[in-house]
Design a protein around this motif. Structure first.
Motif, PDB file in Angstrom:
ATOM      1  N   LEU A 230      18.862  12.894   4.832  1.00 13.85           N
ATOM      2  CA  LEU A 230      18.465  14.283   4.779  1.00 13.85           C
ATOM      3  C   LEU A 230      17.689  14.342   3.321  1.00 13.85           C
ATOM      4  O   LEU A 230      16.759  14.938   3.219  1.00 13.85           O
ATOM      5  N   VAL A 231      18.111  13.557   2.472  1.00 14.92           N
ATOM      6  CA  VAL A 231      17.583  13.345   1.026  1.00 14.92           C
ATOM      7  C   VAL A 231      16.140  12.836   1.199  1.00 14.92           C
ATOM      8  O   VAL A 231      15.126  13.004   0.930  1.00 14.92           O
ATOM      9  N   ALA A 232      15.951  11.734   1.880  1.00 12.61           N
ATOM     10  CA  ALA A 232      14.857  10.714   2.067  1.00 12.61           C
ATOM     11  C   ALA A 232      13.830  11.480   2.747  1.00 12.61           C
ATOM     12  O   ALA A 232      12.841  11.649   2.454  1.00 12.61           O
ATOM     13  N   ALA A 233      14.365  12.475   3.814  1.00 13.32           N
ATOM     14  CA  ALA A 233      13.353  13.140   4.886  1.00 13.32           C
ATOM     15  C   ALA A 233      12.592  14.141   4.039  1.00 13.32           C
ATOM     16  O   ALA A 233      11.103  14.297   4.055  1.00 13.32           O
ATOM     17  N   GLU A 234      13.392  14.654   2.931  1.00 16.46           N
ATOM     18  CA  GLU A 234      12.489  15.608   2.012  1.00 16.46           C
ATOM     19  C   GLU A 234      11.440  14.938   1.222  1.00 16.46           C
ATOM     20  O   GLU A 234      10.444  15.682   0.871  1.00 16.46           O
ATOM     21  N   ALA A 235      11.614  13.672   0.938  1.00 15.59           N
ATOM     22  CA  ALA A 235      10.862  13.100   0.106  1.00 15.59           C
ATOM     23  C   ALA A 235       9.464  12.215   0.989  1.00 15.59           C
ATOM     24  O   ALA A 235       8.415  11.900   0.222  1.00 15.59           O
ATOM     25  N   ASP A 236       9.756  12.174   2.194  1.00 16.40           N
ATOM     26  CA  ASP A 236       8.780  11.635   2.982  1.00 16.40           C
ATOM     27  C   ASP A 236       8.178  10.252   2.424  1.00 16.40           C
ATOM     28  O   ASP A 236       7.016  10.114   2.182  1.00 16.40           O
ATOM     29  N   PRO A 237       8.890   9.264   2.344  1.00 17.32           N
ATOM     30  CA  PRO A 237       8.478   7.950   1.847  1.00 17.32           C
ATOM     31  C   PRO A 237       7.843   7.284   2.859  1.00 17.32           C
ATOM     32  O   PRO A 237       7.871   7.281   3.998  1.00 17.32           O
ATOM     33  N   ASP A 238       7.021   6.059   2.150  1.00 17.01           N
ATOM     34  CA  ASP A 238       6.145   5.331   3.028  1.00 17.01           C
ATOM     35  C   ASP A 238       6.806   3.829   2.596  1.00 17.01           C
ATOM     36  O   ASP A 238       6.314   2.837   3.011  1.00 17.01           O
ATOM     37  N   MET A 239       7.834   3.903   1.997  1.00 12.01           N
ATOM     38  CA  MET A 239       8.533   2.320   1.458  1.00 12.01           C
ATOM     39  C   MET A 239       9.997   2.794   1.059  1.00 12.01           C
ATOM     40  O   MET A 239      10.142   3.764   0.322  1.00 12.01           O
ATOM     41  N   LEU A 240      10.868   1.989   1.454  1.00  7.32           N
ATOM     42  CA  LEU A 240      12.294   2.151   1.083  1.00  7.32           C
ATOM     43  C   LEU A 240      12.649   0.808   0.229  1.00  7.32           C
ATOM     44  O   LEU A 240      12.574  -0.212   0.502  1.00  7.32           O
TER      45      LEU A 240
ATOM     46  N   GLY B  74       0.933  -1.101   0.031  1.00  7.30           N
ATOM     47  CA  GLY B  74      -0.025   0.068  -0.181  1.00  7.30           C
ATOM     48  C   GLY B  74       0.990   1.299   0.099  1.00  7.30           C
ATOM     49  O   GLY B  74       0.408   2.141   0.479  1.00  7.30           O
ATOM     50  N   ALA B  75       2.054   1.106  -0.527  1.00  5.31           N
ATOM     51  CA  ALA B  75       3.064   2.346  -0.750  1.00  5.31           C
ATOM     52  C   ALA B  75       2.674   3.146  -1.605  1.00  5.31           C
ATOM     53  O   ALA B  75       2.340   2.875  -2.844  1.00  5.31           O
ATOM     54  N   SER B  76       2.563   4.552  -1.541  1.00  6.80           N
ATOM     55  CA  SER B  76       2.477   5.485  -2.447  1.00  6.80           C
ATOM     56  C   SER B  76       3.587   6.168  -2.769  1.00  6.80           C
ATOM     57  O   SER B  76       3.536   7.143  -3.762  1.00  6.80           O
ATOM     58  N   ARG B  77       4.719   6.235  -1.985  1.00  7.87           N
ATOM     59  CA  ARG B  77       6.000   7.192  -1.970  1.00  7.87           C
ATOM     60  C   ARG B  77       7.102   6.397  -2.004  1.00  7.87           C
ATOM     61  O   ARG B  77       7.481   6.347  -0.468  1.00  7.87           O
ATOM     62  N   VAL B  78       7.606   6.040  -2.842  1.00 12.77           N
ATOM     63  CA  VAL B  78       8.833   4.996  -2.741  1.00 12.77           C
ATOM     64  C   VAL B  78      10.121   5.755  -2.875  1.00 12.77           C
ATOM     65  O   VAL B  78      10.204   6.392  -3.850  1.00 12.77           O
ATOM     66  N   PHE B  79      10.856   5.208  -1.875  1.00 17.46           N
ATOM     67  CA  PHE B  79      12.132   6.169  -2.151  1.00 17.46           C
ATOM     68  C   PHE B  79      13.219   4.986  -2.339  1.00 17.46           C
ATOM     69  O   PHE B  79      13.375   4.028  -1.704  1.00 17.46           O
TER      70      PHE B  79
ATOM     71  N   GLY C  55       6.299   4.186 -11.329  1.00 17.49           N
ATOM     72  CA  GLY C  55       5.517   5.470 -11.922  1.00 17.49           C
ATOM     73  C   GLY C  55       5.385   6.556 -11.006  1.00 17.49           C
ATOM     74  O   GLY C  55       6.309   6.984 -10.468  1.00 17.49           O
ATOM     75  N   ASP C  56       4.148   7.122 -10.530  1.00 20.20           N
ATOM     76  CA  ASP C  56       3.903   8.166  -9.948  1.00 20.20           C
ATOM     77  C   ASP C  56       4.218   7.752  -8.267  1.00 20.20           C
ATOM     78  O   ASP C  56       4.470   8.597  -7.367  1.00 20.20           O
ATOM     79  N   ARG C  57       4.538   6.617  -7.753  1.00 20.18           N
ATOM     80  CA  ARG C  57       4.889   6.097  -6.608  1.00 20.18           C
ATOM     81  C   ARG C  57       6.253   6.494  -6.205  1.00 20.18           C
ATOM     82  O   ARG C  57       6.828   6.790  -5.422  1.00 20.18           O
ATOM     83  N   PHE C  58       7.128   6.805  -7.304  1.00 19.26           N
ATOM     84  CA  PHE C  58       8.524   7.048  -7.265  1.00 19.26           C
ATOM     85  C   PHE C  58       8.813   8.347  -6.553  1.00 19.26           C
ATOM     86  O   PHE C  58       8.351   9.469  -7.308  1.00 19.26           O
ATOM     87  N   VAL C  59       9.730   8.837  -5.363  1.00 21.34           N
ATOM     88  CA  VAL C  59       9.695   9.889  -4.891  1.00 21.34           C
ATOM     89  C   VAL C  59      11.040  10.558  -4.767  1.00 21.34           C
ATOM     90  O   VAL C  59      11.334  11.608  -4.448  1.00 21.34           O
ATOM     91  N   GLY C  60      12.036   9.597  -4.861  1.00 21.82           N
ATOM     92  CA  GLY C  60      13.585   9.999  -4.983  1.00 21.82           C
ATOM     93  C   GLY C  60      14.372   9.091  -4.904  1.00 21.82           C
ATOM     94  O   GLY C  60      13.691   7.896  -4.690  1.00 21.82           O
ATOM     95  N   LEU C  61      15.620   9.367  -4.839  1.00 20.11           N
ATOM     96  CA  LEU C  61      16.795   8.420  -4.999  1.00 20.11           C
ATOM     97  C   LEU C  61      17.959   8.949  -4.355  1.00 20.11           C
ATOM     98  O   LEU C  61      18.360   9.825  -4.334  1.00 20.11           O
ATOM     99  N   PHE C  62      18.741   7.892  -3.976  1.00 24.02           N
ATOM    100  CA  PHE C  62      20.145   8.266  -3.369  1.00 24.02           C
ATOM    101  C   PHE C  62      21.111   7.350  -3.505  1.00 24.02           C
ATOM    102  O   PHE C  62      20.749   5.877  -3.674  1.00 24.02           O
ATOM    103  N   ASP C  63      22.231   7.470  -4.331  1.00 21.78           N
ATOM    104  CA  ASP C  63      22.897   6.447  -4.973  1.00 21.78           C
ATOM    105  C   ASP C  63      24.428   6.684  -4.461  1.00 21.78           C
ATOM    106  O   ASP C  63      25.423   6.117  -5.326  1.00 21.78           O
TER     107      ASP C  63
END
Length: 389
Positions: free
Chosen positions: A83-93, A32-37, A59-67
C-alpha cells in the motif's frame, strides 16, 4: 549416466566490496530507474546512518521507504508495504536488510505487478503443497519492477527467485516463486554488515552452510553444484570463526558473503533441499524460531539421519572441512558449538508437546518430500525431531 538441468536466473550483477550507497546509485543509473522505493530493517534505519546515506546517494530518485519488516514476513506486512509502495509508483525496489526484508521485497514486486491489496488475494500466488508432498506452482505473469538487494545477513535469499511469507491464519510459511523475482543485482558490502548482531550473522552463516550440506547430501546433485557447495563450506567455516574472533575483520566478512553466494548456486539452479530446510521453515513460520537458529539446531541431526543413504555424498562435506576422516554431522556439530549457537529444539523454546505439530507443519513444506532418506508421514518424522530436543 545421471542427467541434470541447470536453470539460470536473470541476475545481472553482483557488487563485492562497494559501499552500499555508491552501488545503489550505480544500479539506479544502470537500470534507468527514476523512482526508487527502499525496503529496509527498522533498526538499520533508526540506529545507523546507512539508510540516510543511501537516500542521499539516490537523490531525486528516492520516492519512499518501508521499514516495518517483521521476521518470517507475515502477509500483513507484505500488504502494508504494498500500500505504501503503490502510492510511490516505483520503477525499482531496493532492499537493504536481512532475509525477511529481502523476501518481502521480492514478493512486493509481485503484489505491485498484479494489483494485490489484501492478504486473501495472495492465496492465488503461493506454492501449494499437496497431501502427497508434491508441489503445485501457480502460473502468473512476471513482475516488471527490478529488485536490487544489499543483504545484511548470510541467509542467501538475495540470490534466489523463491521467497517466503507466513499466513498468520494457518500459521504456515508459504513459498512464492517466479524467475523474475530474482534480484537484478546484489550488493555485497562487508562494512554494512558490521551493524548486524553477532548472533544473527553467525546463525545465518550456519543457514548458508546448511544449503551446502543439503546440496552435497543430495542424490540429485552434480559436479557443478558440488564444487560451489564445497567452496561455500571452505569460505564459511573459516570466515565465521574469524568474524566471531574479530567483528571488524572485513575480509572475513567478505569471505562469508561470497561463501553464502556459493551455497545458493544449487538451490537457485533448481536443486531441491531436504529435511533440515523443511523443518527449518516450519520452526520459523509456525514457531517463530529465528531463521538461522533453525539450521543450527537441525543440520547435524539431518546429516546423521540421512547418512545411511548418502554417506558417500557426505564424504564431500568432510573433505571441504579439511577433515576427510571425520563424519560430516560431527564436523557440523563442532563448528556450530564453536560459534556459540543453539544445538537443540529445547534451546529455541520447543518441548516434547510441540513435536507432533512441528512434524505436521513440516509436511506442508515444499522440501519435505525431497529428503534423500524418505520420511513416510508426519508420525515417522517425530523420532528424528525427538533426537533434536
Amino acid at each position: 549416466m545421471q542427467s541434470s538441468l541447470i536453470s539460470l536466473t536473470p541476475m545481472e550483477r553482483v557488487h563485492i566490496g562497494t559501499p552500499v550507497a555508491e552501488a545503489a546509485a550505480q544500479e539506479a543509473e544502470l537500470l534507468g530507474a527514476s523512482r526508487v522505493f527502499v525496503v529496509c530493517s527498522g533498526t538499520l534505519n533508526s540506529q545507523t546512518d546507512e539508510i540516510r546515506r543511501v537516500i542521499e546517494a539516490l537523490g531525486d530518485r528516492f520516492v519512499g521507504l518501508f521499514d516495518a519488516v517483521r521476521p518470517h514476513v507475515p502477509r500483513q506486512d507484505v500488504i502494508a508495504a504494498t500500500l505504501v509502495a503503490a502510492e510511490a509508483d516505483p520503477d525499482m525496489l531496493l532492499c537493504v536488510g536481512g532475509g525477511s526484508a529481502t523476501d518481502l521485497t521480492k514478493i512486493l514486486a509481485v503484489t505491485l505487478e498484479h494489483g494485490i491489496r489484501t492478504t486473501s488475494e495472495m492465496d492465488a500466488y503461493h506454492l501449494q503443497v499437496n497431501p502427497d508432498t508434491s508441489v503445485t506452482a501457480p502460473s502468473f505473469s512476471a513482475p516488471s519492477i527490478p529488485v536490487v538487494v544489499a543483504p545484511t545477513t548470510l541467509a542467501g535469499g538475495e540470490f534466489n527467485a523463491l521467497a517466503g511469507s507466513t499466513d498468520e491464519e494457518s500459521n504456515v510459511k508459504e513459498g512464492y516463486v517466479h524467475p523474475a523475482m530474482t534480484p537484478r543485482a546484489v550488493i555485497l558490502d562487508p562494512a554494512l554488515t558490521r551493524h548486524t548482531p553477532e548472533w544473527l550473522w553467525l546463525s545465518t552463516g550456519v543457514r548458508a552452510l546448511d544449503h551446502a550440506f543439503e546440496t552435497l547430501g543430495s542424490l540429485e546433485s552434480n559436479g557443478y553444484y558440488d564444487g560451489m557447495a564445497m567452496n561455500a563450506i571452505r569460505l564459511l567455516s573459516e570466515g565465521l570463526v574469524r568474524v566471531k574472533e574479530n567483528g571488524d575483520d572485513l575480509e572475513a566478512r567478505r569471505m562469508c558473503q561470497v561463501g553464502a553466494w556459493s551455497s545458493m548456486v544449487a538451490i537457485v539452479a533448481g536443486l531441491d533441499m531436504g529435511i533440515s530446510h523443511a523443518v527449518g521453515h516450519a520452526l520459523g513460520g509456525s514457531f517463530k524460531v529465528p531463521h538461522g537458529h533453525t539450521s543450527c539446531v537441525m543440520a547435524p541431526f539431518a546429516l546423521e539421519y540421512n547418512r545411511e543413504v548418502n554417506e558417500h555424498r557426505q564424504a564431500l562435506i568432510s573433505v571441504a572441512f579439511g577433515e576427510p576422516q571425520t563424519p560430516a554431522h560431527d564436523l557440523a556439530d563442532a563448528l556450530i558449538r564453536r560459534l556459540g549457537m543453539p544445538r537443540s529444539l529445547t534451546e529455541v523454546g520447543l518441548s516434547e508437546d510441540d513435536l507432533s505439530s512441528l512434524a505436521a507443519y513440516t509436511f506442508k513444506d515444499i522440501w519435505c518430500g525431497t529428503n534423500p532418506n524418505p520420511i513416510a508421514d508426519a508420525d515417522a518424522l517425530v523420532p528424528l525431531l525427538r533426537r533434536a530436543l
